[in-house]
Design an enzyme around this catalytic site. Sequence first.
Site, PDB file in Angstrom:
ATOM      1  N   HIS A  26     -14.899  -5.710   7.583  1.00  0.00           N
ATOM      2  CA  HIS A  26     -14.026  -5.223   6.218  1.00  0.00           C
ATOM      3  C   HIS A  26     -14.253  -6.306   5.234  1.00  0.00           C
ATOM      4  O   HIS A  26     -13.423  -5.847   4.104  1.00  0.00           O
ATOM      5  CB  HIS A  26     -12.666  -4.952   6.743  1.00  0.00           C
ATOM      6  CG  HIS A  26     -12.320  -4.147   7.999  1.00  0.00           C
ATOM      7  ND1 HIS A  26     -12.696  -2.650   7.915  1.00  0.00           N
ATOM      8  CD2 HIS A  26     -11.926  -4.485   9.164  1.00  0.00           C
ATOM      9  CE1 HIS A  26     -12.476  -2.152   9.097  1.00  0.00           C
ATOM     10  NE2 HIS A  26     -11.993  -3.000  10.010  1.00  0.00           N
ATOM     11  N   ARG A  85      -6.553  -8.106  -9.998  1.00  0.00           N
ATOM     12  CA  ARG A  85      -6.990  -9.320 -10.513  1.00  0.00           C
ATOM     13  C   ARG A  85      -8.492  -9.295 -10.778  1.00  0.00           C
ATOM     14  O   ARG A  85      -8.866  -7.948 -10.677  1.00  0.00           O
ATOM     15  CB  ARG A  85      -6.936 -10.574  -9.268  1.00  0.00           C
ATOM     16  CG  ARG A  85      -7.474 -10.010  -7.822  1.00  0.00           C
ATOM     17  CD  ARG A  85      -7.522 -10.976  -6.865  1.00  0.00           C
ATOM     18  NE  ARG A  85      -7.819 -10.033  -5.569  1.00  0.00           N
ATOM     19  CZ  ARG A  85      -9.147  -9.652  -5.025  1.00  0.00           C
ATOM     20  NH1 ARG A  85     -10.040  -9.971  -5.833  1.00  0.00           N
ATOM     21  NH2 ARG A  85      -9.134  -9.323  -3.945  1.00  0.00           N
ATOM     22  N   LYS A 125       0.905  -1.048  -0.208  1.00  0.00           N
ATOM     23  CA  LYS A 125      -0.049   0.020  -0.105  1.00  0.00           C
ATOM     24  C   LYS A 125       1.013   1.516   0.070  1.00  0.00           C
ATOM     25  O   LYS A 125       0.476   2.415  -0.695  1.00  0.00           O
ATOM     26  CB  LYS A 125      -0.969   0.023   1.312  1.00  0.00           C
ATOM     27  CG  LYS A 125      -2.142  -1.114   0.987  1.00  0.00           C
ATOM     28  CD  LYS A 125      -3.146  -0.980   2.290  1.00  0.00           C
ATOM     29  CE  LYS A 125      -4.193  -2.043   2.052  1.00  0.00           C
ATOM     30  NZ  LYS A 125      -3.852  -3.258   2.039  1.00  0.00           N
ATOM     31  N   GLU A 154      -3.161   6.667   8.914  1.00  0.00           N
ATOM     32  CA  GLU A 154      -3.913   7.713   8.067  1.00  0.00           C
ATOM     33  C   GLU A 154      -5.294   8.112   8.944  1.00  0.00           C
ATOM     34  O   GLU A 154      -5.628   7.473   9.869  1.00  0.00           O
ATOM     35  CB  GLU A 154      -4.185   7.245   6.744  1.00  0.00           C
ATOM     36  CG  GLU A 154      -5.162   5.919   6.782  1.00  0.00           C
ATOM     37  CD  GLU A 154      -5.296   5.595   5.025  1.00  0.00           C
ATOM     38  OE1 GLU A 154      -4.299   5.816   4.526  1.00  0.00           O
ATOM     39  OE2 GLU A 154      -6.654   4.896   5.015  1.00  0.00           O
TER      40      GLU A 154
END
Length: 483
Positions: A234, A291, A115, A199
Amino acid sequence: MKKILVANRGEIALRVMKSIQKMGIKTVAVFSEADRHSPHVKFANEAVCIGPSASSESYLRADKIIEVAKKLNVDGIHPGYGFLSENAEFSAQVAKEGITFIGPKPHAIRVMGDKLVAKETVKSYNIPMVPGIDEAITDINKAKKIAKNIGFPILIKASAGGGGKGMRIVEDEKSLEEQMKRAISEAKSAFGDGSVFIEKYVTSPRHIEIQVLADTHGNVVHLFERECSVQRRHQKVIEEAPSSLLNQNLRHKMGEAAVNVAKSCDYIGAGTVEFLMDANLNFYFLEMNTRLQVEHPVTEWITGVDLVEQQIKIARGEKLSIKQDDLQINGHALELRVYAEDPTQNFMPSVGHLKRYQLPSGKNIRVDNGFEQGMDVPIHYDPMLSKLVTYGDTREAAIQKMIEAIDLYEIEGVETTLSFGKFVCQHEAFRSGNFDTHFVKKYYTPEKLKEQYKNEAQLASIIAIKTYLEECKLLKIPDANKN
């Protein structure tokens, strides 16, 4: 390509093979001992057992899969999703053996698989980012300073992975140290890398993703958005296309941003760029999945584009036959992931024997399925049985069709998420489009679902009695209650 091996199992292996067969190409299935009698094995032209039930000894064994591919003179390998689909080393090894990997090059997989590297890569394209830091940290004191600068609540995220693992929401400084340690530990356990970054936590977030296609000739298009905000732990549960939130201007901006993300890493094939959107409709780059996505059918239905077919054509070196201006949204599609889980028991896996397993069918219903009646649901893999997809000219029609399809789906032997899907589709927050990623937390409890069961049972009894009395009148049978 004359022969393609599908390095996967279950519903996605079967779904991919159907497009391959439609293109006149032969298919090779690989399977573990647990999947010996699976539909994807029966469907393929050739099938080879690659090991015991555990995925670490079968579907994750790149060496065994490549060995089968070479032995059977396979031209290409399609990885599906999960397992080896985002493994850069596997992609590189396949290419080294002279076989075409139907997906992006190793460089793009590596870049977008981390990330922090992904954020750095897309920076020069002015892609909006969630406020935060661009470096991995493990130092608690440093984390406290950064958190104070950004402002609470914050989100701690694993740099090396996804799926909600190594992710923690921190509301205040008091709980930061404990949550940081947990995130690092979980990231290390899941990905072998404890690096995390921080973040700003976006409150009331919507999860919007954009499907992209990119060929080897520099052409990139986006196929509009998917709304994936109904999640638990999530993980997405219900997805739809298009989103009820976006207007044309916002759709255009997000589409352009997604195309630029693909360009930033020289992407090839089908990929998905994920964004978070706040309550003020500001969107921020989250990650790119290199993907095919589980929810790709909703995009296929509203655009008329077979994404697997496009993946194969791109892998063969063909130019995209679709231009951006050719693409348009037609109607609305909805997908429910049907898991063998018990929604009344905190979604605990429900493995067992499928005593009855009958799929819904009819106009505007699609089921990407991996099971048959009489099979056992194994404990070794993700518990998804199928993807139930419905379509309508409007969002309301697609939702109503989903409720009908859920009622037509007959499963005995295991608990499933069908009842949860119906709960969502009947909930006013979902129907109105006024919901976010906290839908489950805000509106769902097992007790509410049990109450729904009870109400439906009572309604069914009333309808049955009413129907009986009406039939008695028609046949002129005396009402037993009058005697």
